[in-house]
Scaffold this motif. Structure first.
Motif, PDB file in Angstrom:
ATOM      1  N   GLY A  34       0.708  -1.119   0.137  1.00  0.00           N
ATOM      2  CA  GLY A  34      -0.238   0.042  -0.007  1.00  0.00           C
ATOM      3  C   GLY A  34       0.879   1.320   0.026  1.00  0.00           C
ATOM      4  O   GLY A  34       0.373   2.558   0.362  1.00  0.00           O
ATOM      5  N   ASN A  99      -6.547   1.098  12.317  1.00  0.00           N
ATOM      6  CA  ASN A  99      -7.002   0.343  10.939  1.00  0.00           C
ATOM      7  C   ASN A  99      -8.261   0.866  10.597  1.00  0.00           C
ATOM      8  O   ASN A  99      -8.467   0.993   9.164  1.00  0.00           O
ATOM      9  CB  ASN A  99      -7.109  -1.196  11.290  1.00  0.00           C
ATOM     10  N   ARG A 103      -8.113   2.465   6.698  1.00  0.00           N
ATOM     11  CA  ARG A 103      -9.043   2.154   5.789  1.00  0.00           C
ATOM     12  C   ARG A 103      -9.848   3.282   4.975  1.00  0.00           C
ATOM     13  O   ARG A 103     -10.266   3.263   3.852  1.00  0.00           O
ATOM     14  CB  ARG A 103     -10.124   1.145   6.289  1.00  0.00           C
ATOM     15  N   ARG A 106      -7.375   5.055   2.659  1.00  0.00           N
ATOM     16  CA  ARG A 106      -7.230   4.311   1.586  1.00  0.00           C
ATOM     17  C   ARG A 106      -8.183   4.344   0.669  1.00  0.00           C
ATOM     18  O   ARG A 106      -8.311   3.852  -0.454  1.00  0.00           O
ATOM     19  CB  ARG A 106      -6.421   3.013   1.994  1.00  0.00           C
ATOM     20  N   LEU A 108     -10.887   2.116   1.323  1.00  0.00           N
ATOM     21  CA  LEU A 108     -11.161   0.701   1.376  1.00  0.00           C
ATOM     22  C   LEU A 108     -12.494   0.793   2.052  1.00  0.00           C
ATOM     23  O   LEU A 108     -13.082   1.454   2.657  1.00  0.00           O
ATOM     24  CB  LEU A 108     -10.203  -0.084   2.273  1.00  0.00           C
ATOM     25  N   PRO A 109     -13.107  -0.349   1.742  1.00  0.00           N
ATOM     26  CA  PRO A 109     -14.762  -0.462   2.276  1.00  0.00           C
ATOM     27  C   PRO A 109     -14.373  -0.678   3.961  1.00  0.00           C
ATOM     28  O   PRO A 109     -13.560  -1.283   4.271  1.00  0.00           O
ATOM     29  CB  PRO A 109     -15.308  -1.961   1.791  1.00  0.00           C
ATOM     30  N   THR A 113     -16.711  -3.562   9.848  1.00  0.00           N
ATOM     31  CA  THR A 113     -15.901  -2.646  10.935  1.00  0.00           C
ATOM     32  C   THR A 113     -16.769  -2.353  11.985  1.00  0.00           C
ATOM     33  O   THR A 113     -15.988  -2.069  13.188  1.00  0.00           O
ATOM     34  CB  THR A 113     -15.017  -1.575  10.237  1.00  0.00           C
TER      35      THR A 113
END
Length: 152
Positions: A34, A99, A103, A106, A108-109, A113
């Motif tokens: 990443g 995290n 996420r 980035r 990200l989905p 979570t």
């Protein structure tokens, strides 16, 4: 505590930690996924949100994690595990925060979570810290190191 994120190659990162409670340690070079070392993300988010008992707070207190090696051989190798056992729940809470914001940062989905562990203000603060860390890492030449001081 001093953390050196060493960049032996473009897509590798080695970590050397000195000045902590317990022996100085290193994490051998591993691939960076990443574009940014995961433990650098932790440093940026934990410092920006003043998370003193997350990953880097535990390392500063003498905890060791899988893969960390002492810079010099020592007799008592399990003392870092004792620190981690005492702080495990708090370290995990910090991990969830790091995290979650990573996420988001980035794109990200966030499926599965749960609710956000951070306020909108904390998310903005932590995202800006990741931006700054990413810029510093990107500007760290191969064969050099990004120096990070940990104190809260």
């Amino acid at each position: 505590m001093r953390i050196r994120f060493v960049r032996p190659d473009v897509d590798l990162c080695e970590i050397v930690v000195t000045g902590r409670k317990g022996p100085d340690v290193r994490l051998p070079a591993a691939p960076v996924r990443g574009g940014l070392p995961h433990d650098l993300v932790h440093a940026a988010v934990e410092k920006s949100l003043r998370i003193t008992d997350g990953f880097w707070g535990a390392v500063a207190a003498g905890a060791t994690f899988d893969g960390f090696e002492p810079l010099e051989p020592r007799r008592h190798r399990n003392s870092g595990a004792k620190v981690l056992r005492r702080r495990g729940d708090r370290v995990m809470a910090g991990e969830l925060k790091v995290n979650y914001v990573y996420r988001l940062w980035r794109g990200l989905p966030l499926t599965g979570t749960g609710p956000s562990p951070l306020s909108p203000e904390d998310i903005l603060t932590a995202s800006a810290a990741i931006d700054a860390a990413e810029a510093r890492w990107r500007n760290t030449p191969k064969g050099s190191a990004l120096e990070w001081t940990w104190h809260l």
